[in-house]
Design an enzyme around this catalytic site. Structure first.
Site, PDB file in Angstrom:
ATOM      1  CB  THR B  28      -0.901  -0.008   1.245  1.00 57.72           C
ATOM      2  OG1 THR B  28      -1.562  -1.269   1.322  1.00 57.72           O
ATOM      3  CG2 THR B  28      -1.934   1.099   1.161  1.00 57.72           C
ATOM      4  CE  LYS B 141       0.926  -3.563   3.215  1.00 57.43           C
ATOM      5  NZ  LYS B 141       0.381  -3.228   4.535  1.00 57.43           N
ATOM      6  CD  GLU B 174       0.749  -6.372  12.920  1.00 62.90           C
ATOM      7  OE1 GLU B 174       1.822  -6.006  12.420  1.00 62.90           O
ATOM      8  OE2 GLU B 174       0.028  -7.249  12.425  1.00 62.90           O
TER       9      GLU B 174
END
Lengths: 272, 272
Positions: B28, B141, B174
């Site tokens: 992203t 990711k 996180e």
């Protein structure tokens, strides 16, 4: 051949959350003479999965009609895969409230596994890729399947039919695409799926059949030592039914009476 | 707006393994004046991810050209999402050897987060959904993001900017879409990503900036108590840069000098 939200196309919206996040569930269904097998069981699992993940359940009658349309292609034995995703869009991980799920049905040839595997048993290996511990997703047949992809990439040998997967804590859980049963001390044991694994349709059927046959059957934590010491071993899924195991990494097993009896039971249900 | 393998279309092959198994990775990327920011860092992470998962790496020059084509739409600030999947087909979980990856680029408006969040800090919550433990996928990711989807579905309150996620062992890891840093005892700590979590681009940048500033920075296991007792707290990702945290479930924090300094550093890199 795909049927996507009722339309014959093999293209989906690239914004579908199934692609973006693996945000969905699937069922792999054996089809005999155009008729999806164990449809109520697959729908019950799909419904339970949708409820757990908060995905809107597609209308079951619509799904069945679409499945029959797709499956009526004249072939004797095929495989129907039904994917249900949370739908499209939303803002990042957050879905739109009330998002309508998408249904992606596809028909495939039945894998041409050797007949001998069912009769004489299979050779399997133990995978290095472990299953992560995640109770929130355990049991579900969801679209987050990277662990299985990695595990299945570990071997090429066509004589090895399947790979056993341990979880990161060292417990034996399942095959990459199948559930595991062991016969030990005269009873049937299948790994508990508290932290990972897929709750298979045939797994459920075998557990119920065992009870009907008066054979004790329980879900337990299993170690590789338990597998090593077991009297019989077999794997199950909706396409293979029951595969007895004759060898795991050099350790050989006999294909015993319990495996044969449960395999016959599952075959019988298929024909009913 | 999508650009899929170089073609302007918003439809993908329903057999893509990204949809079938979540078999892929994504980035992203913040876009300013048509230019993707921190491109080399995003490409380095994508390349490392492809290597770990055995996905064929798309040609980087092609990716950059496609990204620039898509991003040149005249808008000042947008978001580029780059998905790379293992490609289509294979037999079940097993991919074809040498399968060519697919690249799915899409451009989105920048989320309109309140300016105040960057200046005065954000309110966050602690999610009930835990992260599973899976070292084989930790740091990546990847497209298996059901945990984040479930965590982000836990709250609706638009004043709560983000949710902290613990792993199933109770360690703080996180946010649902961001990395966490805490300032404690005059040093900077971010959770280690041995068992889960995404290794963010800004996380890396902040760790390096801290070292340049002579601020000790380490990756450690963090508990909720550590978070509770920290002097400062902030979250990072490629779109938000640094968000100082002013409240976690009722416990308030001051937006301290360290957070401000590192936020300014990340802003500066953005403008460079």
């Amino acid at each position: 051949v795909f049927l996507i939200d009722g339309i014959q196309t093999d293209l989906i919206d690239a914004g579908d959350r199934g692609l973006q996040y693996g945000d969905g569930l699937f069922e792999t269904i054996a089809v005999e003479q155009g008729e999806p097998q164990r449809w109520p069981q697959h729908m019950a699992r799909l419904q339970a999965g949708c409820e757990r993940l908060g995905i809107s359940l597609p209308d079951e009658q619509t799904l069945l009609e679409e499945a029959r349309t797709l499956c009526a292609d004249g072939r004797e034995r095929t495989v129907l895969k039904v994917i249900v995703t949370r739908g499209s869009g939303g803002r990042g991980y957050r879905a739109f409230a009330g998002a309508l799920s998408h249904r992606i049905l596809s028909l495939h040839p039945r894998p041409d596994y050797p007949i001998a595997w069912q009769q004489e048993g299979i050779r399997i290996r133990v995978c290095e890729t472990r299953l992560g511990l995640q109770p929130a997703l355990a049991g579900l047949k969801h679209l987050n399947r990277l662990e299985q992809v990695l595990a299945r990439s570990e071997w090429d040998d066509p004589d090895i039919a399947e790979g056993l997967m341990l979880d990161v804590g060292g417990r034996v859980v399942e095959g990459t695409m199948s559930n595991l049963f062991v016969v030990m001390d005269g009873r049937l044991v299948t790994p508990s799926l508290t932290n990972c694994g897929v709750a298979g349709i045939i797994r459920q059927e075998v557990m119920e059949a065992a009870r009907t046959m008066g054979l004790a059957c329980s879900e337990e934590e299993l170690s590789l030592d338990d597998v090593e010491e077991a009297d019989e071993l077999f794997l199950t899924n909706s396409l293979i039914g029951v595969w007895p195991v004759r060898e795991v990494e050099g350790r050989t097993y006999r294909v015993g009476a319990t495996s044969r009896e449960l395999a016959a039971h599952v075959e019988q249900v298929k024909e009913a």
